[in-house]
Write a protein that holds these residues in place. Structure first.
Motif, short mmCIF file in Angstrom:
data_model
loop_
_atom_site.label_atom_id
_atom_site.label_comp_id
_atom_site.label_asym_id
_atom_site.label_seq_id
_atom_site.Cartn_x
_atom_site.Cartn_y
_atom_site.Cartn_z
N GLU A 1 0.84 -1.19 0.00
CA GLU A 1 0.00 0.00 0.00
C GLU A 1 0.88 1.24 0.00
O GLU A 1 2.07 1.20 0.30
N HIS A 2 0.26 2.38 -0.33
CA HIS A 2 0.99 3.64 -0.30
C HIS A 2 0.03 4.81 -0.13
O HIS A 2 -1.17 4.69 -0.44
N THR A 3 0.56 5.91 0.35
CA THR A 3 -0.20 7.15 0.46
C THR A 3 0.65 8.29 -0.10
O THR A 3 1.88 8.27 -0.03
N PRO B 1 -5.69 9.42 0.56
CA PRO B 1 -5.94 8.39 -0.45
C PRO B 1 -5.57 8.93 -1.83
O PRO B 1 -5.58 10.14 -2.06
#
Length: 321
Positions: A76-78, A83
């Motif tokens: 995952e990443h931000t 989001p």
């Protein structure tokens, strides 16, 4: 929702969180090829962050995942603590080189880019395009056809397209690739100016010297894996500086350096080098002179990012591109 006519040009108002965070970000292609393997990045706000690695190390694939152009296999990443959908309006990007209409002017090309942005206000397009061109130093060439732009001008126009709206994060994939020395200097100076205005700049490169001159932080990739990240100073801090003595008496100089306790003393016909460790170079020079060793020159060789990369991976690096 459109941008207001009076919105300031430059960085967007800051949002919460780091500029970029990834956890376990992975991309596998068909056949089992792993392009990016469990990547954990932490990009501080306000940094010029160099994403460094040889061609084929996974840099562009990572950028495509960050921007939602490629779906990750895992992880995952931000971006900007938000989001992806909420962050993208605050992000400008240049991925794998600029693409413009050759027979249109720089200004006309930017107008077409701007028209593709659903959040852009048509009432302020002239002002925003003019500000973007001025920001990258192309105001005087606004009416010139793109086909007549130099390579450096083309890269600057691409960066202008990424800056048409207020941006909090700018992502640049190999922005100096293929440029001559003058174009490289232009882009490097522009990146520093953009960062000075408060925008975080994430810039990928396979040119170590460029990253050292341009960036405050860096991450080093090798075959899809992250091998190190941190400030430029901290990455180099793990390597030992060496002292280099130019002298007509290398044997005598080597003897003095060994007596001082310097490690890895190496002598050639005209110079001696050794690990400096905690020794002050001026005291080394004084000891040499005190023992009657003629010193033509003394310099301290700081470890480069190339030294760091080779020390971490045992591999060479394409430093010239």
């Amino acid at each position: 929702m459109t941008r207001e006519a009076g919105a300031p040009f430059g960085a967007a108002p800051p949002s919460a969180g780091a500029a970029i965070v990834t956890r376990g970000l992975t991309k596998r292609f068909r056949g089992g090829q792993v392009a990016v393997d469990s990547l954990d990045l932490d990009v501080p706000r306000g940094s010029v962050y160099g994403f460094l690695g040889p061609n084929g190390s996974g840099k562009t694939t990572t950028i495509r995942m960050l921007l939602g152009l490629v779906a990750p296999t895992a992880g995952e990443h931000t971006l900007l603590g938000l989001p992806l959908a909420g962050a993208l309006p605050r992000v400008g990007a240049l991925v794998e080189g600029p693409a413009f209409y050759p027979y249109l002017s720089g200004e006309a090309n930017l107008r077409r880019f701007d028209a593709a942005d659903p959040t852009a206000s048509g009432a302020t397009v002239r002002r925003r395009v003019g500000e973007a061109l001025d920001r990258v130093g192309l105001g005087a060439a606004a009416g010139k056809r793109y086909r007549n732009y130099s390579l450096g001008m083309r890269q600057r126009l691409a960066i202008a397209a990424a800056l048409l709206g207020p941006r909090e994060l700018l992502v640049l994939d190999e922005p100096t690739n293929g440029l001559d020395p003058q174009g490289t200097r232009e882009v490097r100076a522009l990146v520093k100016e953009i960062a000075a205005d408060g925008t975080t700049v994430f810039v990928s490169s396979h040119l170590l010297a460029e990253v050292e001159q341009m960036c405050t932080h860096a991450a080093i990739m090798s075959t899809g894996r992250l091998v190190a990240q941190g400030t430029i100073a901290s990455l180099s801090g793990g390597q030992v500086s060496r002292v280099r003595i130019e002298t007509p008496d290398p044997a005598g100089a080597a003897r003095v350096l060994a007596a001082l306790g310097l490690a890895d003393v190496r002598a050639t016909d005209a110079e001696v080098t050794a690990e400096l460790g905690g020794h002050a170079p001026e005291r080394v020079n004084a000891a040499l002179v005190g023992e009657g060793v003629a010193v033509r020159g003394l310099s301290v060789v700081r470890p480069s990012l190339e030294d760091v990369f080779v020390g971490l991976t045992g591999e060479g690096f394409d430093v010239d591109g």
